[in-house]
Motif scaffolding. Sequence first.
Motif, mmCIF file in Angstrom:
data_model
loop_
_atom_site.group_PDB
_atom_site.id
_atom_site.type_symbol
_atom_site.label_atom_id
_atom_site.label_comp_id
_atom_site.label_asym_id
_atom_site.label_seq_id
_atom_site.Cartn_x
_atom_site.Cartn_y
_atom_site.Cartn_z
ATOM 1 N N GLU A 1 -0.780 3.229 1.646
ATOM 2 C CA GLU A 1 -1.693 2.099 1.447
ATOM 3 C C GLU A 1 -1.213 0.823 2.141
ATOM 4 O O GLU A 1 -1.904 -0.191 2.104
ATOM 5 C CB GLU A 1 -1.819 1.771 -0.046
ATOM 6 N N LEU A 2 -0.054 0.858 2.772
ATOM 7 C CA LEU A 2 0.578 -0.347 3.294
ATOM 8 C C LEU A 2 -0.041 -0.836 4.595
ATOM 9 O O LEU A 2 -0.187 -0.077 5.542
ATOM 10 C CB LEU A 2 2.070 -0.118 3.529
ATOM 11 N N PRO A 3 -0.352 -2.148 4.660
ATOM 12 C CA PRO A 3 -0.779 -2.726 5.933
ATOM 13 C C PRO A 3 0.413 -2.991 6.849
ATOM 14 O O PRO A 3 0.282 -3.057 8.058
ATOM 15 C CB PRO A 3 -1.459 -4.035 5.525
ATOM 16 N N SER A 4 1.604 -3.131 6.254
ATOM 17 C CA SER A 4 2.832 -3.393 7.007
ATOM 18 C C SER A 4 3.869 -2.359 6.610
ATOM 19 O O SER A 4 3.899 -1.911 5.476
ATOM 20 C CB SER A 4 3.343 -4.801 6.675
ATOM 21 N N GLN A 5 4.749 -1.990 7.528
ATOM 22 C CA GLN A 5 5.761 -0.973 7.245
ATOM 23 C C GLN A 5 7.131 -1.571 6.941
ATOM 24 O O GLN A 5 8.125 -0.873 6.977
ATOM 25 C CB GLN A 5 5.861 0.002 8.432
ATOM 26 N N LYS A 6 7.171 -2.878 6.659
ATOM 27 C CA LYS A 6 8.444 -3.498 6.282
ATOM 28 C C LYS A 6 8.220 -4.541 5.184
ATOM 29 O O LYS A 6 7.128 -5.081 5.030
ATOM 30 C CB LYS A 6 9.152 -4.100 7.483
ATOM 31 N N CYS A 7 9.276 -4.818 4.453
ATOM 32 C CA CYS A 7 9.249 -5.783 3.360
ATOM 33 C C CYS A 7 9.090 -7.195 3.930
ATOM 34 O O CYS A 7 9.771 -7.562 4.888
ATOM 35 C CB CYS A 7 10.537 -5.674 2.536
ATOM 36 N N PHE A 8 8.214 -7.968 3.336
ATOM 37 C CA PHE A 8 7.967 -9.332 3.806
ATOM 38 C C PHE A 8 9.201 -10.217 3.628
ATOM 39 O O PHE A 8 9.464 -11.087 4.447
ATOM 40 C CB PHE A 8 6.783 -9.939 3.043
ATOM 41 N N ALA A 9 9.996 -9.995 2.581
ATOM 42 C CA ALA A 9 11.146 -10.859 2.289
ATOM 43 C C ALA A 9 12.385 -10.476 3.086
ATOM 44 O O ALA A 9 12.967 -11.300 3.786
ATOM 45 C CB ALA A 9 11.452 -10.837 0.794
ATOM 46 N N CYS A 10 12.818 -9.224 2.977
ATOM 47 C CA CYS A 10 14.083 -8.828 3.614
ATOM 48 C C CYS A 10 13.894 -8.173 4.986
ATOM 49 O O CYS A 10 14.863 -7.929 5.694
ATOM 50 C CB CYS A 10 14.869 -7.898 2.701
ATOM 51 N N HIS B 1 13.277 -5.188 5.822
ATOM 52 C CA HIS B 1 13.713 -3.797 5.968
ATOM 53 C C HIS B 1 12.499 -2.880 6.052
ATOM 54 O O HIS B 1 11.516 -3.066 5.335
ATOM 55 C CB HIS B 1 14.579 -3.368 4.774
ATOM 56 N N ALA B 2 12.585 -1.912 6.923
ATOM 57 C CA ALA B 2 11.489 -0.947 7.070
ATOM 58 C C ALA B 2 11.466 -0.017 5.860
ATOM 59 O O ALA B 2 12.505 0.369 5.330
ATOM 60 C CB ALA B 2 11.671 -0.143 8.352
ATOM 61 N N PHE B 3 10.261 0.327 5.412
ATOM 62 C CA PHE B 3 10.108 1.225 4.275
ATOM 63 C C PHE B 3 10.299 2.670 4.708
ATOM 64 O O PHE B 3 9.825 3.091 5.761
ATOM 65 C CB PHE B 3 8.711 1.078 3.658
ATOM 66 N N ASP B 4 11.009 3.460 3.896
ATOM 67 C CA ASP B 4 11.070 4.907 4.099
ATOM 68 C C ASP B 4 10.876 5.587 2.749
ATOM 69 O O ASP B 4 11.131 5.013 1.702
ATOM 70 C CB ASP B 4 12.355 5.354 4.802
ATOM 71 N N GLU B 5 10.389 6.822 2.776
ATOM 72 C CA GLU B 5 9.992 7.513 1.545
ATOM 73 C C GLU B 5 11.162 7.820 0.614
ATOM 74 O O GLU B 5 10.999 7.827 -0.595
ATOM 75 C CB GLU B 5 9.240 8.802 1.897
ATOM 76 N N GLN B 6 12.349 8.101 1.153
ATOM 77 C CA GLN B 6 13.495 8.424 0.308
ATOM 78 C C GLN B 6 14.060 7.187 -0.393
ATOM 79 O O GLN B 6 14.383 7.226 -1.570
ATOM 80 C CB GLN B 6 14.630 9.094 1.114
ATOM 81 N N LYS B 7 14.195 6.100 0.329
ATOM 82 C CA LYS B 7 14.850 4.915 -0.228
ATOM 83 C C LYS B 7 13.902 4.062 -1.072
ATOM 84 O O LYS B 7 14.288 3.527 -2.102
ATOM 85 C CB LYS B 7 15.436 4.063 0.900
ATOM 86 N N ASN C 1 -0.991 -11.212 -0.844
ATOM 87 C CA ASN C 1 -1.149 -9.846 -0.332
ATOM 88 C C ASN C 1 0.019 -9.362 0.521
ATOM 89 O O ASN C 1 -0.125 -8.404 1.277
ATOM 90 C CB ASN C 1 -2.462 -9.682 0.433
ATOM 91 N N ASN C 2 1.164 -10.012 0.432
ATOM 92 C CA ASN C 2 2.355 -9.548 1.131
ATOM 93 C C ASN C 2 2.998 -8.402 0.361
ATOM 94 O O ASN C 2 2.849 -8.289 -0.853
ATOM 95 C CB ASN C 2 3.358 -10.686 1.315
ATOM 96 N N ILE C 3 3.739 -7.562 1.092
ATOM 97 C CA ILE C 3 4.353 -6.363 0.537
ATOM 98 C C ILE C 3 5.855 -6.589 0.365
ATOM 99 O O ILE C 3 6.500 -7.142 1.260
ATOM 100 C CB ILE C 3 4.112 -5.153 1.459
ATOM 101 N N PHE C 4 6.410 -6.147 -0.779
ATOM 102 C CA PHE C 4 7.814 -6.346 -1.096
ATOM 103 C C PHE C 4 8.456 -5.056 -1.587
ATOM 104 O O PHE C 4 7.809 -4.264 -2.285
ATOM 105 C CB PHE C 4 7.979 -7.412 -2.183
ATOM 106 N N CYS C 5 9.728 -4.862 -1.241
ATOM 107 C CA CYS C 5 10.467 -3.720 -1.763
ATOM 108 C C CYS C 5 10.871 -3.995 -3.213
ATOM 109 O O CYS C 5 10.742 -5.115 -3.698
ATOM 110 C CB CYS C 5 11.692 -3.417 -0.898
ATOM 111 N N PHE C 6 11.366 -2.976 -3.898
ATOM 112 C CA PHE C 6 11.749 -3.097 -5.299
ATOM 113 C C PHE C 6 12.809 -4.180 -5.504
ATOM 114 O O PHE C 6 12.729 -4.985 -6.432
ATOM 115 C CB PHE C 6 12.233 -1.747 -5.834
ATOM 116 N N GLU C 7 13.832 -4.208 -4.634
ATOM 117 C CA GLU C 7 14.929 -5.166 -4.769
ATOM 118 C C GLU C 7 14.442 -6.610 -4.628
ATOM 119 O O GLU C 7 14.846 -7.497 -5.381
ATOM 120 C CB GLU C 7 16.039 -4.883 -3.759
ATOM 121 N N CYS C 8 13.551 -6.858 -3.673
ATOM 122 C CA CYS C 8 13.027 -8.210 -3.479
ATOM 123 C C CYS C 8 12.061 -8.612 -4.598
ATOM 124 O O CYS C 8 11.980 -9.769 -4.955
ATOM 125 C CB CYS C 8 12.362 -8.341 -2.124
#
Length: 128
Positions: free
Chosen positions: A90-99, A101-107, A118-125
Amino acid sequence: TTSNANISTTSSNSAKHEKASMCMCHLEQRGGINGFSIGGYFCPTCESKYCELPTECSICHLTLVSAPHLARSYHFLFPIEQFIEVTLDELPSQKCFACQHAFDEQKHKSIFKCTSCNNIFCFECDLF
């Protein structure tokens, strides 16, 4: 405990505020002569003197803060809305807006979207 930005300082015209006096923090520490000064902050409720802010008045338990302290903490009084969890497809971007880092399915099992920007963030951010 309530905050009050209307703390009087020694710049007032009151005669008792112009005389050297001991602040409550030095009085409690038995600071001796080092605790006497002309400068300081006075509790608006009980007129106890303190040399530093922020602090809690030891007499009436009012939280004493300066206007700049109150302004810096103002945004914490209104928390942001909860982010919604999204999947990788569902992601419009393949990286976290804050840090960035590119998203991958395992991590990145959990990915979140802000409902305001509407920005996308990883769990840590999102935790930060």
